[in-house]
Design a protein around this motif. Structure first.
Motif, short mmCIF file in Angstrom:
data_model
loop_
_atom_site.label_atom_id
_atom_site.label_comp_id
_atom_site.label_asym_id
_atom_site.label_seq_id
_atom_site.Cartn_x
_atom_site.Cartn_y
_atom_site.Cartn_z
N GLU A 26 2.03 -9.61 -2.01
CA GLU A 26 2.38 -8.58 -1.04
C GLU A 26 1.14 -8.05 -0.33
O GLU A 26 1.14 -7.87 0.90
CB GLU A 26 3.13 -7.44 -1.73
CG GLU A 26 4.49 -7.82 -2.29
CD GLU A 26 4.41 -8.50 -3.65
OE1 GLU A 26 5.46 -8.97 -4.12
OE2 GLU A 26 3.30 -8.57 -4.23
N ASP A 27 0.08 -7.79 -1.09
CA ASP A 27 -1.16 -7.31 -0.47
C ASP A 27 -1.80 -8.41 0.38
O ASP A 27 -2.35 -8.13 1.45
CB ASP A 27 -2.14 -6.85 -1.55
CG ASP A 27 -1.80 -5.47 -2.08
OD1 ASP A 27 -1.28 -4.65 -1.30
OD2 ASP A 27 -2.03 -5.21 -3.28
N TYR A 28 -1.75 -9.63 -0.10
CA TYR A 28 -2.30 -10.77 0.65
C TYR A 28 -1.60 -10.89 2.00
O TYR A 28 -2.23 -11.16 3.03
CB TYR A 28 -2.15 -12.04 -0.17
CG TYR A 28 -2.59 -13.31 0.53
CD1 TYR A 28 -3.93 -13.67 0.58
CD2 TYR A 28 -1.65 -14.17 1.12
CE1 TYR A 28 -4.34 -14.85 1.22
CE2 TYR A 28 -2.05 -15.33 1.76
CZ TYR A 28 -3.39 -15.67 1.80
OH TYR A 28 -3.79 -16.83 2.42
N ALA A 29 -0.26 -10.70 2.01
CA ALA A 29 0.50 -10.83 3.25
C ALA A 29 0.13 -9.74 4.25
O ALA A 29 0.20 -9.96 5.47
CB ALA A 29 2.00 -10.78 2.95
N VAL A 30 -0.26 -8.58 3.74
CA VAL A 30 -0.63 -7.47 4.64
C VAL A 30 -1.97 -7.75 5.32
O VAL A 30 -2.11 -7.58 6.53
CB VAL A 30 -0.68 -6.15 3.86
CG1 VAL A 30 -1.27 -5.04 4.73
CG2 VAL A 30 0.70 -5.77 3.39
N CYS A 31 -2.95 -8.18 4.53
CA CYS A 31 -4.29 -8.43 5.10
C CYS A 31 -5.11 -9.29 4.15
O CYS A 31 -5.15 -9.02 2.94
CB CYS A 31 -5.00 -7.11 5.37
SG CYS A 31 -6.63 -7.30 6.16
#
Length: 299
Positions: A26-31
């Motif tokens: 989820e964090d990877y998808a954000v940035c």
């Protein structure tokens, strides 16, 4: 621990190094750093994921987490070194340093919401909250649940300040005895005057007087000590126990506590060696383990 700076990262990328973001998908998808791969250190398949991405254990790997202020990337590096990867370093400052240095990042269309709570009262969700108990003797142990009847948590400035929980003592259940006869016998025993006298005292309550956080710094799941009063069998006594109170991304609040009480302090004295003698097989330990799971939503 081997580390890499943002300035060194630019040179290492040109020489064939691979960058791995060890945070959640989820964090990877954000940035994330442009071109970086994702293998979440919090998942049990972390090593399998890296092995799929990088089968050659001589490949230079650079790991980063969100800020470089926690053990996330360090633990990931240790796991990979133990697994035989020969050249692994941690990026100083994590993703925050990457963005500050102006390195190219890829961002998603929607940011992951922060886990925050508004000030006010939160009603305990009785269907998704529970109290689990465990009692023991010299030969065995029994465990089960007690239903949460109601209650609330009061939040201010992101922290728990007050609250109450009501337990339905008539709902005591046992989950380890498979034979219906012995299970029903135990439940009648627990509900009787020997233990919790539920006909006279159908509920038990906990009233939170204050919650003392372990640290002044706010964390994702702040730990602290819940201080309050526990009423069982009409007897109220002060209690204090460790607890975690965690705001959720959807605006709800979750709390968890695990602690022991001496049941004899609330006149549940059956089988106590400090109250009776020559108990034999009827001896029951005084301490009862309680584990509380609470979900509360804004009123």
């Amino acid at each position: 621990m081997k580390t890499t700076t943002c300035a060194q990262l630019k040179e290492q990328l040109t020489s064939g190094a691979l960058v791995i973001d060890v945070m959640t998908p989820e964090d990877y998808a954000v940035c994330h750093l442009a071109g970086a791969h994702n293998a979440c250190i919090y998942e049990m398949v972390f090593l399998d994921r890296v092995a799929e991405l990088v089968p050659d254990r001589s490949t230079e790997l650079i790991l980063y987490d969100a800020t470089g202020n926690t053990l996330s990337a360090e633990v990931a590096r240790d796991r990979l070194v133990q697994a035989g990867y020969q050249n692994v370093s941690v990026l100083e400052g994590g993703l925050s340093a990457l963005k500050a240095a102006g390195l190219p990042v890829e961002t998603g269309t929607q940011a992951r919401p922060d886990a925050t709570t508004a000030d006010g009262s939160y009603a305990i969700d009785t269907e998704r909250s529970s109290l689990q108990w465990m009692g023991r003797n010299l030969n065995n142990r029994h465990h089960g649940t007690v239903a949460v009847q109601g209650g609330e948590l009061v939040m201010r400035d992101g922290r728990l300040t007050a609250g109450s929980i009501v337990l339905d003592m008539t709902s005591i259940e046992n989950h380890d005895l498979q034979d219906p006869y012995w299970r029903d016998l135990l439940l009648r025993h627990l509900k009787s005057e020997d233990f919790f006298a539920v006909d006279r005292f159908p509920t038990a309550t906990f009233r939170l007087i204050r919650w003392e956080p372990e640290s002044a710094e706010f964390s994702e799941a702040p730990e602290g000590t819940a201080i309050g009063e526990l009423t069982i069998r009409g007897i109220t006594r002060p209690v204090a126990f460790p607890a975690i109170v965690a705001p959720q991304e959807d605006g709800s609040v979750k709390a968890h506590a695990h602690f022991d009480i001496d049941r004899t302090l609330w006149d549940a004295g059956y089988g106590s060696a400090k109250l009776f003698e020559r108990l034999g097989m009827h001896l029951v330990h005084d301490l009862v383990t309680l584990e509380l799971f609470v979900l509360a939503v804004r009123k």
